[in-house]
Design a protein around this motif. Structure first.
Motif, PDB file in Angstrom:
ATOM      1  N   SER A 127       0.815  -1.218   0.000  1.00 13.46           N
ATOM      2  CA  SER A 127       0.000   0.000   0.000  1.00 13.46           C
ATOM      3  C   SER A 127       0.845   1.263   0.000  1.00 13.46           C
ATOM      4  N   SER A 128       0.177   2.346  -0.308  1.00 15.05           N
ATOM      5  CA  SER A 128       0.755   3.681  -0.192  1.00 15.05           C
ATOM      6  C   SER A 128      -0.424   4.644  -0.173  1.00 15.05           C
ATOM      7  N   GLU A 129      -0.141   5.903   0.016  1.00 13.48           N
ATOM      8  CA  GLU A 129      -1.253   6.857   0.081  1.00 13.48           C
ATOM      9  C   GLU A 129      -2.075   6.807  -1.205  1.00 13.48           C
ATOM     10  N   GLU A 130      -1.416   6.500  -2.307  1.00 14.63           N
ATOM     11  CA  GLU A 130      -2.129   6.456  -3.587  1.00 14.63           C
ATOM     12  C   GLU A 130      -2.783   5.091  -3.826  1.00 14.63           C
ATOM     13  N   LYS A 131      -2.404   4.136  -3.023  1.00 16.42           N
ATOM     14  CA  LYS A 131      -2.880   2.779  -3.282  1.00 16.42           C
ATOM     15  C   LYS A 131      -3.377   2.177  -1.982  1.00 16.42           C
ATOM     16  N   LYS A 132      -4.574   2.558  -1.636  1.00 16.94           N
ATOM     17  CA  LYS A 132      -5.100   2.103  -0.354  1.00 16.94           C
ATOM     18  C   LYS A 132      -5.652   0.684  -0.480  1.00 16.94           C
ATOM     19  N   VAL A 133      -5.731   0.030   0.662  1.00 24.50           N
ATOM     20  CA  VAL A 133      -6.211  -1.343   0.676  1.00 24.50           C
ATOM     21  C   VAL A 133      -7.451  -1.429   1.557  1.00 24.50           C
ATOM     22  N   ARG A 136     -11.834   7.236   5.110  1.00 25.16           N
ATOM     23  CA  ARG A 136     -13.141   6.615   4.982  1.00 25.16           C
ATOM     24  C   ARG A 136     -13.735   6.885   3.618  1.00 25.16           C
ATOM     25  N   GLY A 137     -14.888   6.315   3.426  1.00 20.99           N
ATOM     26  CA  GLY A 137     -15.652   6.605   2.214  1.00 20.99           C
ATOM     27  C   GLY A 137     -15.120   5.907   0.988  1.00 20.99           C
ATOM     28  N   PRO A 138     -15.804   6.096  -0.128  1.00 23.99           N
ATOM     29  CA  PRO A 138     -15.383   5.462  -1.373  1.00 23.99           C
ATOM     30  C   PRO A 138     -13.942   5.870  -1.691  1.00 23.99           C
ATOM     31  N   LYS A 139     -13.221   4.963  -2.285  1.00 30.35           N
ATOM     32  CA  LYS A 139     -11.786   5.175  -2.569  1.00 30.35           C
ATOM     33  C   LYS A 139     -10.956   5.232  -1.289  1.00 30.35           C
ATOM     34  N   GLY A 140     -11.628   4.972  -0.181  1.00 33.27           N
ATOM     35  CA  GLY A 140     -10.882   4.992   1.062  1.00 33.27           C
ATOM     36  C   GLY A 140     -10.224   3.648   1.299  1.00 33.27           C
ATOM     37  N   GLY A 141      -9.659   3.495   2.473  1.00 35.58           N
ATOM     38  CA  GLY A 141      -8.995   2.247   2.810  1.00 35.58           C
ATOM     39  C   GLY A 141      -7.839   2.500   3.753  1.00 35.58           C
ATOM     40  N   PHE A 142      -7.063   1.459   3.970  1.00 32.43           N
ATOM     41  CA  PHE A 142      -5.911   1.563   4.862  1.00 32.43           C
ATOM     42  C   PHE A 142      -4.626   1.609   4.048  1.00 32.43           C
ATOM     43  N   TYR A 143      -3.636   2.258   4.606  1.00 24.10           N
ATOM     44  CA  TYR A 143      -2.324   2.282   3.953  1.00 24.10           C
ATOM     45  C   TYR A 143      -1.284   2.698   4.978  1.00 24.10           C
ATOM     46  N   LEU A 144      -0.037   2.552   4.602  1.00 20.61           N
ATOM     47  CA  LEU A 144       1.026   3.057   5.465  1.00 20.61           C
ATOM     48  C   LEU A 144       1.608   4.314   4.840  1.00 20.61           C
ATOM     49  N   SER A 145       1.655   5.358   5.610  1.00 22.74           N
ATOM     50  CA  SER A 145       2.363   6.565   5.175  1.00 22.74           C
ATOM     51  C   SER A 145       3.865   6.290   5.239  1.00 22.74           C
TER      52      SER A 145
END
Ligand code: FES
Ligand code: FES
Lengths: 143, 143
Positions: free
Chosen positions: B20-26, B59-68
């Motif tokens: 993951s990354s800020e641009e690629k949330k999971v 949160r919300g659509p396109k949201g998710g978890f990631y590591l900064s």
DNA sequence: TCTTAAATATGATTATTATCATATTTTATT
DNA sequence: AATAAAATATGATAATAATCATATTTAAGA
């Protein structure tokens, strides 16, 4: 690292190793307080250890638990295994499966050698030796 | 050594560190299967880690978890502590109390140095470094 | 042989950990 | 503004570990 049951088992066996013999049996009522474990709980554990022949016992008046000379030769790891901790000792740090050296998980290199070293020492050290350490002041009896 | 929760937390964070990354949330729904942890369970753990700022989320659509980038600099031990394992790591092998070097219990000499070594490594190794190990084939992603 | 002091067998309860479920809040998109 | 997709908050259930309790068996001694 160990479950309470295992800790208690080791403490109990150690107590017997230091304080008992076939001529000097120890009664569960006396022991519980001295090793700081609930009476009914340690009673159950002692029964388990007795059934697995890691400690000795006789019933009735003048009865009690003790370690035979043979019992004293057991290794610490024997107690651990008797308390069903083998899986916990061998399991991979990250999965619930066995550690797999050929497919080392991400924490494997951070802990495997050390964990093995601990197991090896537990498996090479007898109760007798621990008693010796206590008597020479190298370690202290755990309460 | 670790509770299931801690194992799961480390696996989850590692997964995010690698994928993951800020641009690629999971999204939690995708992740659960990939790291082999029950969905609702890992969801709860992720929330805990998020509240403690060890992972990032929106949160919300396109949201998710990631590591900064910052999250990736955390040490493995930070995760362990976040999951409240500090007591377990520091407790004496035989008692429920803290290990006491000045009053070493009977198992202290059999394990203390090794246990310390493990903690030291966990505390010196960042998530980034673990990712590096995985990428270079030194270790394997834990499923 | 009766009584009593011990372990043994067995099971019940409680606490903790693991797991599951769902209503609420946030935010991107239409 | 309405919808939908995500995390968040909260709590319920299930499994396991820890603890407690008690009836049964054994053996010593009166
Ligand atoms: S494979 Fe995980 S600890 Fe060895
Ligand atoms: S005092 Fe027991 S492990 Fe250190």
């Amino acid at each position: 690292m160990f479950s309470n049951s295992t800790k208690y088992a080791i403490k109990a066996v150690l107590y017997l190793a230091v304080n008992s013999s076939e001529e000097k049996k120890v009664v569960v009522n006396d022991m519980a307080g001295l090793i700081n474990v609930p009476k009914a709980y340690i009673a159950k554990i002692l029964q388990e250890l007795s059934k697995k022949n890691l400690i000795s016992s006789t019933r009735g008046p003048k009865g009690g638990f003790y370690l035979s000379e043979d019992n004293k030769k057991a290794k610490v790891y024997d107690i651990v295994i008797a308390m069903d901790e083998e899986q916990r000792m061998n399991s991979c740090l990250l999965s619930l499966k066995k550690c797999n050296i050929d497919n080392p998980c991400s924490l494997h290199h951070l802990a495997y050698n050390e964990k093995e070293a601990i197991i090896r020492k537990l498996n090479n050290t007898s109760l007798e030796e621990l008693v010796e350490h206590i008597k020479t002041g190298k370690s202290v009896f755990p309460i």
